[in-house]
Design an enzyme around this catalytic site. Structure first.
Site, PDB file in Angstrom:
ATOM      1  N   ARG A   1       0.820  -1.217   0.000  1.00 35.44           N
ATOM      2  CA  ARG A   1       0.000   0.000   0.000  1.00 35.44           C
ATOM      3  C   ARG A   1       0.846   1.255   0.000  1.00 35.44           C
ATOM      4  O   ARG A   1       0.421   2.291  -0.481  1.00 35.44           O
ATOM      5  CB  ARG A   1      -0.942  -0.028   1.199  1.00 35.44           C
ATOM      6  CG  ARG A   1      -1.951  -1.171   1.040  1.00 35.44           C
ATOM      7  CD  ARG A   1      -2.938  -1.205   2.145  1.00 35.44           C
ATOM      8  NE  ARG A   1      -3.607   0.075   2.313  1.00 35.44           N
ATOM      9  CZ  ARG A   1      -4.273   0.411   3.389  1.00 35.44           C
ATOM     10  NH1 ARG A   1      -4.363  -0.429   4.394  1.00 35.44           N
ATOM     11  NH2 ARG A   1      -4.869   1.574   3.462  1.00 35.44           N
TER      12      ARG A   1
ATOM     13  N   TYR B   1      -9.507  13.621  -6.006  1.00 33.11           N
ATOM     14  CA  TYR B   1      -9.866  14.929  -5.439  1.00 33.11           C
ATOM     15  C   TYR B   1      -9.026  15.197  -4.199  1.00 33.11           C
ATOM     16  O   TYR B   1      -8.649  14.282  -3.482  1.00 33.11           O
ATOM     17  CB  TYR B   1     -11.358  15.035  -5.101  1.00 33.11           C
ATOM     18  CG  TYR B   1     -11.920  13.955  -4.196  1.00 33.11           C
ATOM     19  CD1 TYR B   1     -12.296  12.729  -4.704  1.00 33.11           C
ATOM     20  CD2 TYR B   1     -12.112  14.188  -2.836  1.00 33.11           C
ATOM     21  CE1 TYR B   1     -12.838  11.746  -3.889  1.00 33.11           C
ATOM     22  CE2 TYR B   1     -12.661  13.214  -2.008  1.00 33.11           C
ATOM     23  CZ  TYR B   1     -13.019  11.997  -2.551  1.00 33.11           C
ATOM     24  OH  TYR B   1     -13.544  11.022  -1.745  1.00 33.11           O
TER      25      TYR B   1
ATOM     26  N   MET C   1      -8.626  17.093  -0.397  1.00 34.48           N
ATOM     27  CA  MET C   1      -9.550  17.437   0.698  1.00 34.48           C
ATOM     28  C   MET C   1      -8.806  17.915   1.947  1.00 34.48           C
ATOM     29  O   MET C   1      -7.617  17.682   2.107  1.00 34.48           O
ATOM     30  CB  MET C   1     -10.429  16.235   1.045  1.00 34.48           C
ATOM     31  CG  MET C   1      -9.669  15.050   1.600  1.00 34.48           C
ATOM     32  SD  MET C   1     -10.792  13.727   2.127  1.00 34.48           S
ATOM     33  CE  MET C   1     -11.448  14.419   3.652  1.00 34.48           C
TER      34      MET C   1
ATOM     35  N   HIS D   1     -15.173   5.168   9.602  1.00 35.43           N
ATOM     36  CA  HIS D   1     -14.866   5.513   8.215  1.00 35.43           C
ATOM     37  C   HIS D   1     -14.342   4.268   7.477  1.00 35.43           C
ATOM     38  O   HIS D   1     -14.784   3.941   6.373  1.00 35.43           O
ATOM     39  CB  HIS D   1     -13.817   6.628   8.213  1.00 35.43           C
ATOM     40  CG  HIS D   1     -13.134   6.846   6.907  1.00 35.43           C
ATOM     41  ND1 HIS D   1     -13.636   7.677   5.938  1.00 35.43           N
ATOM     42  CD2 HIS D   1     -11.987   6.326   6.388  1.00 35.43           C
ATOM     43  CE1 HIS D   1     -12.823   7.663   4.894  1.00 35.43           C
ATOM     44  NE2 HIS D   1     -11.815   6.855   5.140  1.00 35.43           N
TER      45      HIS D   1
ATOM     46  N   GLN E   1      -8.441   2.293  -2.960  1.00 32.46           N
ATOM     47  CA  GLN E   1      -8.189   3.693  -2.601  1.00 32.46           C
ATOM     48  C   GLN E   1      -6.731   3.895  -2.249  1.00 32.46           C
ATOM     49  O   GLN E   1      -6.085   3.020  -1.685  1.00 32.46           O
ATOM     50  CB  GLN E   1      -9.142   4.076  -1.461  1.00 32.46           C
ATOM     51  CG  GLN E   1      -8.545   4.614  -0.197  1.00 32.46           C
ATOM     52  CD  GLN E   1      -8.234   3.505   0.803  1.00 32.46           C
ATOM     53  OE1 GLN E   1      -8.000   2.365   0.446  1.00 32.46           O
ATOM     54  NE2 GLN E   1      -8.209   3.865   2.072  1.00 32.46           N
TER      55      GLN E   1
ATOM     56  N   SER F   1     -16.697  12.413   7.586  1.00 32.42           N
ATOM     57  CA  SER F   1     -16.886  13.272   6.411  1.00 32.42           C
ATOM     58  C   SER F   1     -17.953  14.337   6.668  1.00 32.42           C
ATOM     59  O   SER F   1     -17.756  15.510   6.342  1.00 32.42           O
ATOM     60  CB  SER F   1     -17.306  12.446   5.186  1.00 32.42           C
ATOM     61  OG  SER F   1     -16.296  11.528   4.853  1.00 32.42           O
TER      62      SER F   1
HETATM   63  O1  76R Z   1      -5.955   2.431   5.922  1.00 37.43           O
HETATM   64  C1  76R Z   1      -6.960   1.718   6.098  1.00 37.43           C
HETATM   65  O2  76R Z   1      -7.549   1.044   5.230  1.00 37.43           O
HETATM   66  C2  76R Z   1      -7.524   1.739   7.478  1.00 37.43           C
HETATM   67  C3  76R Z   1      -8.748   2.517   7.537  1.00 37.43           C
HETATM   68  C4  76R Z   1      -8.656   3.875   6.842  1.00 37.43           C
HETATM   69  C5  76R Z   1      -7.973   5.027   7.257  1.00 37.43           C
HETATM   70  C6  76R Z   1      -7.069   5.230   8.471  1.00 37.43           C
HETATM   71  C7  76R Z   1      -9.347   4.197   5.627  1.00 37.43           C
HETATM   72  C8  76R Z   1     -10.104   3.291   4.900  1.00 37.43           C
HETATM   73  N1  76R Z   1      -9.122   5.510   5.334  1.00 37.43           N
HETATM   74  C9  76R Z   1      -8.279   6.048   6.287  1.00 37.43           C
HETATM   75  C10 76R Z   1      -7.775   7.346   6.342  1.00 37.43           C
HETATM   76 MN1  76R Z   1     -10.054   6.596   3.890  1.00 37.43          MN
HETATM   77  N2  76R Z   1     -10.967   7.626   2.431  1.00 37.43           N
HETATM   78  C11 76R Z   1     -11.041   8.999   2.358  1.00 37.43           C
HETATM   79  C12 76R Z   1     -12.021   9.341   1.367  1.00 37.43           C
HETATM   80  O3  76R Z   1     -15.010  11.422   0.320  1.00 37.43           O
HETATM   81  C13 76R Z   1     -14.861  11.384   1.567  1.00 37.43           C
HETATM   82  O4  76R Z   1     -15.842  11.539   2.358  1.00 37.43           O
HETATM   83  C14 76R Z   1     -13.486  11.164   2.131  1.00 37.43           C
HETATM   84  C15 76R Z   1     -12.463  10.765   1.066  1.00 37.43           C
HETATM   85  C16 76R Z   1     -12.476   8.174   0.796  1.00 37.43           C
HETATM   86  C17 76R Z   1     -13.489   8.026  -0.316  1.00 37.43           C
HETATM   87  C18 76R Z   1     -11.811   7.091   1.484  1.00 37.43           C
HETATM   88  C19 76R Z   1     -11.999   5.751   1.198  1.00 37.43           C
HETATM   89  N3  76R Z   1      -9.177   8.294   4.580  1.00 37.43           N
HETATM   90  C20 76R Z   1      -8.231   8.395   5.541  1.00 37.43           C
HETATM   91  C21 76R Z   1      -7.773   9.767   5.645  1.00 37.43           C
HETATM   92  C22 76R Z   1      -6.684  10.298   6.581  1.00 37.43           C
HETATM   93  C23 76R Z   1      -7.340  10.879   7.812  1.00 37.43           C
HETATM   94  C24 76R Z   1      -6.354  11.270   8.888  1.00 37.43           C
HETATM   95  O5  76R Z   1      -5.262  10.693   8.953  1.00 37.43           O
HETATM   96  O6  76R Z   1      -6.708  12.164   9.712  1.00 37.43           O
HETATM   97  C25 76R Z   1      -8.503  10.493   4.730  1.00 37.43           C
HETATM   98  C26 76R Z   1      -8.387  11.960   4.431  1.00 37.43           C
HETATM   99  C27 76R Z   1      -9.391   9.564   4.080  1.00 37.43           C
HETATM  100  C28 76R Z   1     -10.310   9.915   3.125  1.00 37.43           C
HETATM  101  N4  76R Z   1     -10.898   4.836   3.207  1.00 37.43           N
HETATM  102  C29 76R Z   1     -10.750   3.580   3.720  1.00 37.43           C
HETATM  103  C30 76R Z   1     -11.606   4.726   2.009  1.00 37.43           C
HETATM  104  C31 76R Z   1     -11.868   3.331   1.773  1.00 37.43           C
HETATM  105  C32 76R Z   1     -12.582   2.799   0.519  1.00 37.43           C
HETATM  106  C33 76R Z   1     -11.352   2.613   2.828  1.00 37.43           C
HETATM  107  C34 76R Z   1     -11.401   1.107   3.057  1.00 37.43           C
HETATM  108  C35 76R Z   1     -10.197   0.475   2.429  1.00 37.43           C
HETATM  109  C36 76R Z   1     -10.346  -1.033   2.348  1.00 37.43           C
HETATM  110  O7  76R Z   1     -10.694  -1.648   3.346  1.00 37.43           O
HETATM  111  O8  76R Z   1     -10.137  -1.553   1.244  1.00 37.43           O
END
Ligand code: 76R
Length: 250
Positions: A129, A143, A145, A170, A183, A221
């Site tokens: 990853r 995008y 954010m 999330h 992602q 979000s």
């Molecule tokens: O890394 C991991 O899979 C563990 C869980 C996880 C984290 C820590 C995770 C899973 N994300 C994490 C962090 Mn995410 N993510 C976004 C968006 O559109 C929106 O509303 C937000 C944009 C999407 C679509 C998305 C998708 N994620 C983050 C962070 C950092 C936050 C911080 O550190 O403060 C952001 C900004 C962010 C935003 N996230 C997932 C996804 C998806 C699809 C997963 C599941 C992955 C999987 O299990 O395959």
């Protein structure tokens, strides 16, 4: 007071958006166009030839008015990304391109959910990853954010425990789309205009839409996210793109 979560950084990312200046392209002679296409083909081939140990590359046409092309590079060296953007600028075909947008960031995993691991252990297990190969999916959505800093909705004033809970929920929503959407989260604090870049890959644009829509209702979000412009790219092979260019005055 808020306390930052540890992050692990991987490869650097350059989302290089280009627009084709069709008027200029059509004004070239057939010979100039043929030469531009040949050198552009060679340039794209060199991007595609990046060693999987060092980086990856994907080429997309972008839907809508915001751009025509996305050249998506991940690489372990930022200098390599600069060399690639300059190579495009300097190429013959580059004289027919403008640059409506770009985004520079670095792959980031946070340790909200993987506490207790040393950086090295985490890095080993998460290598795939941190050093992403571009998945063979037909669509790429990008995008940038921020997390909000406003009154009661200030992400940076919440406790680490609270953020951990929010990120857990999330992740649960995101995981439902695990099969359909890949992602890559990149961090860009201090590197570009927003705090994170979100790059989603899928064969189905509707799966991307549903994922983002569902996440809008999730507290992480709904309360805390602000978004920049959205770009949707369709994966193309080098040859497809060259054909599109060649047919441009058909
Ligand atoms: O890394 C991991 O899979 C563990 C869980 C996880 C984290 C820590 C995770 C899973 N994300 C994490 C962090 Mn995410 N993510 C976004 C968006 O559109 C929106 O509303 C937000 C944009 C999407 C679509 C998305 C998708 N994620 C983050 C962070 C950092 C936050 C911080 O550190 O403060 C952001 C900004 C962010 C935003 N996230 C997932 C996804 C998806 C699809 C997963 C599941 C992955 C999987 O299990 O395959």
């Amino acid at each position: 007071m808020g306390e930052p979560v540890e992050t692990i950084e991987g490869w650097y990312a350059l989302h290089d958006f280009r627009r084709i200046d069709w008027v200029r392209w059509r004004s070239l002679t057939p010979e100039e166009r043929a030469r531009a296409i040949d050198s552009w083909d060679a340039l794209l081939a060199s991007f595609e030839a990046v060693s999987p140990e060092e980086g990856s590359f994907g080429l997309y046409t972008v839907l809508g008015h915001k751009a025509d092309l996305l050249l998506l590079h991940f690489h372990k060296e930022p200098e390599a990304l600069r060399a690639r953007e300059w190579a495009v600028d300097r190429s013959r075909f580059g004289t027919c391109l403008t640059r409506p947008y770009s985004y520079f960031s670095v792959v980031e995993l946070s340790k909200y959910l993987a506490q207790g691991l040393t950086e090295e252990a985490a890095r080993q297990s998460l290598r795939r990853r941190l050093e992403p190969q571009i998945p063979p999916r037909a669509y790429c959505c990008f995008y940038p954010m921020n997390k909000r800093r406003q009154g009661q909705d200030n992400w940076y004033m919440t406790s680490r425990e609270e953020r951990r809970e929010l990120m857990k929920n999330h992740g649960i929503i995101g995981h439902k789309y695990h099969e359909e959407v890949t992602q890559v989260i990149t961090g860009s604090q201090g590197l570009d205009d927003w705090e994170w870049g979100v790059t989603l890959f899928s064969d189905n644009p509707v799966a991307i839409k549903k994922l983002i829509y569902e996440m809008r209702f999730d507290e992480a979000s709904a309360r805390f996210a602000d978004f920049g412009p959205f770009y949707l790219g369709q994966r193309v092979g080098r040859q497809d793109l060259l054909r599109l260019l060649d047919l441009a005055d058909a």
